[in-house]
Design an enzyme around this catalytic site. Structure first.
Site, PDB file in Angstrom:
ATOM      1  N   HIS A  56      -6.576 -76.349  18.512  1.00  0.00           N
ATOM      2  CA  HIS A  56      -5.244 -75.441  18.038  1.00  0.00           C
ATOM      3  C   HIS A  56      -5.257 -74.007  16.707  1.00  0.00           C
ATOM      4  CE1 HIS A  56      -3.104 -79.475  19.296  1.00  0.00           C
ATOM      5  NE2 HIS A  56      -4.595 -79.791  18.555  1.00  0.00           N
ATOM      6  N   HIS A 215      -0.346 -80.527  22.591  1.00  0.00           N
ATOM      7  CA  HIS A 215      -1.503 -81.322  23.130  1.00  0.00           C
ATOM      8  C   HIS A 215      -0.486 -80.891  25.260  1.00  0.00           C
ATOM      9  CE1 HIS A 215      -0.971 -83.480  19.165  1.00  0.00           C
ATOM     10  NE2 HIS A 215      -2.501 -82.107  19.278  1.00  0.00           N
TER      11      HIS A 215
END
Lengths: 329, 329
Positions: A56, A215
């Site tokens: 991320h 995700h």
């Protein structure tokens, strides 16, 4: 899978080494257990510690530095950091004023930060971020997921901690900011976790996933591709339905890229979202555009709106000096 | 083609509108002809004006602001700006000390900036950037292409102009910095120009293009995918062969993403490039990692090395306040 890696097992430690080399004046990278801490360590302030799965970036390690985080604990890609990573980081940065954990609402993160809090010798508090309005529960979370709003919480509470706020005040402020944020994302493509070697999910050339998780978790629904204005309207409307800001209230509009979308398109989406807000008589007081809370190379973006009161506006504007966010100093 | 756009024809003006909304405190967007200028305009300094095709964001408009550019002229995607865009921008930002054009070496850019210089009423000078060591001539250029080194030229000359250097001094410094930079890139995927609707070129799942240009122009050769360390070594060695830095000399290592590569991989590549330099006894004095000179959503990256003398180091470190690059102020 085509990626700039040597071995899927070593992606995170090698990338952390690069981060450490590139930003020696801001942070230092600790190994075994792995975490990133401010360099030099801060004194006489509440220590802010966050973390989560890697993939991320720049979240969270890119937000370590003056005015934001004291430490970040990166897990393997899309995998929670372990309790020993978190407790080692907390022990290093704790300086007598307590530790505030900022945790995105995923089951593994929540559990491991809880275990780290139990292992801590000093006072701790936790702010849970769950700003994703797309779905009420998801693959890795009970209740809402924590996504790009986490940046807003870390920036504002980081500024308060820097200014001397105590642990209880930082925790209370964090709760308020977390509740003031709402986000929703959309994916045009999947992403590929290095260790998996194949895309997390598949989308045809004519589909997008509205409300996707960071995700690649499923969103609200899979729809046919549509113009940017229609996508922005759907994201903004879902957020407004949830957040219900008042007319004239100062809003932060944060247009976040998931890693694989050109900045050109992010600015175009910012324009589209801003026009949707203006049509509703709403006021953009602060703006942020860029790839900050990403999903590897996923093509996609998210919109975050935050209702910022006077105190939050002042803390948002306060100086910050990190690898990924830097202003006012 | 899946993109966040409304209509391929309007991508650039819509994105510019978003840029203008998001960064009102730094820049203003002018329409017909389209250019981006500092807001407020600077006074009593050489005006730096750059530009080129869109699709390389944040280059150049993201570098408009204190300590860097006075104006940027964006063409359509991968298309040179027109002479009237450039001359309109120059006329607005010129404030009595002359205009310096920073031009990447592509035939269309060179020609159109030359025509704009002829249309100018005051003194102008031009710095041509041609830092790409991959090939000696290319699809859109006679002799070397200008790529990520352009950022280094704009940052350092921008700081000199801000400090009061005159037009001749800025031009001479720009030439020196341009010659001190060398770059080479590699692509894992192509990119898709919105108006074309299909990828510029194709690469199989097991190929990479070594020495690719920022418009997807062919590089040195197409090779089988290989580990990051081997890719970094090939890029660094090609650059060192050309630049021939001395041991102990301060170098800037700039690891630039082309837009579609995760930051995680860019930091991993930075680490790999840094290890290759260290093995040669070379010193990294300054670092930059991120997506700054992009090719839409291309997965790929480039390495730029710059030999920075004392003056250049000081000017690199000087405050800059733009949408994409901000420090020290």
């Amino acid at each position: 899978m085509k990626k700039f890696i040597n071995d899927a097992v070593n992606v995170v430690p090698e990338a952390l080494r690069g981060l450490g080399l590139a930003h020696r004046e801001i942070l230092s990278v600790h190994e075994r257990p792995a975490f990133v801490a401010r360099a030099p360590l801060a004194k006489d302030k509440v220590a802010l510690v966050s973390g989560g799965g890697s993939g991320h970036e720049p979240l969270h390690a890119g937000f370590v530095g003056y005015g934001m985080l004291d430490a970040a604990c990166p897990g393997q890609v899309f995998t929670s950091p372990t309790p020993d990573q978190i407790s080692a980081a907390a022990a290093i940065v704790e300086n007598g004023r307590g530790v505030l954990f900022v945790v995105k609402n995923y089951s593994g993160d929540v559990m491991n930060f809880e275990m780290a809090a139990e292992m801590a010798t000093g006072p701790t508090a936790t702010v849970l971020v769950q700003d994703d309005v797309a779905v009420e529960s998801s693959t890795y979370s009970t209740s809402r997921r924590g996504v790009a709003g986490t940046l807003v919480v870390e920036k504002i509470v980081g500024a308060a901690a820097e200014a001397g706020a105590d642990l209880a005040a930082c925790a209370a402020l964090g709760e308020r900011v977390a509740r003031a944020c709402a986000s929703m994302g959309v994916a045009l493509t999947s992403c590929t976790v290095p260790a998996a070697g194949k895309p997390t999910f598949t989308l045809s050339e004519s589909e997008m996933e509205l409300g996707v998780g960071i995700h690649g978790e499923p969103g609200r629904r899979r729809v046919a591709t549509r113009p940017a204005d229609a996508v922005a309207a759907e994201l903004v409307d879902a957020i407004l339905h949830d957040l219900a800001p008042r007319k004239g209230e100062p809003l932060l509009l944060f247009l976040n890229g998931f890693g694989g979308t050109p900045l050109l398109e992010l600015y175009l989406m910012f324009d589209a979202a801003a026009r949707r807000l203006a049509a509703g008589g709403l006021t953009i007081a602060r703006s942020l555009v860029g790839n900050f809370v990403t999903s590897l190379e996923m093509a996609g973006c998210s919109v975050t709106l935050a209702r910022l009161d006077e105190e939050m506006l002042r803390l948002w504007d306060a100086p910050v000096h990190t690898a990924a966010l830097r202003w006012g100093r």
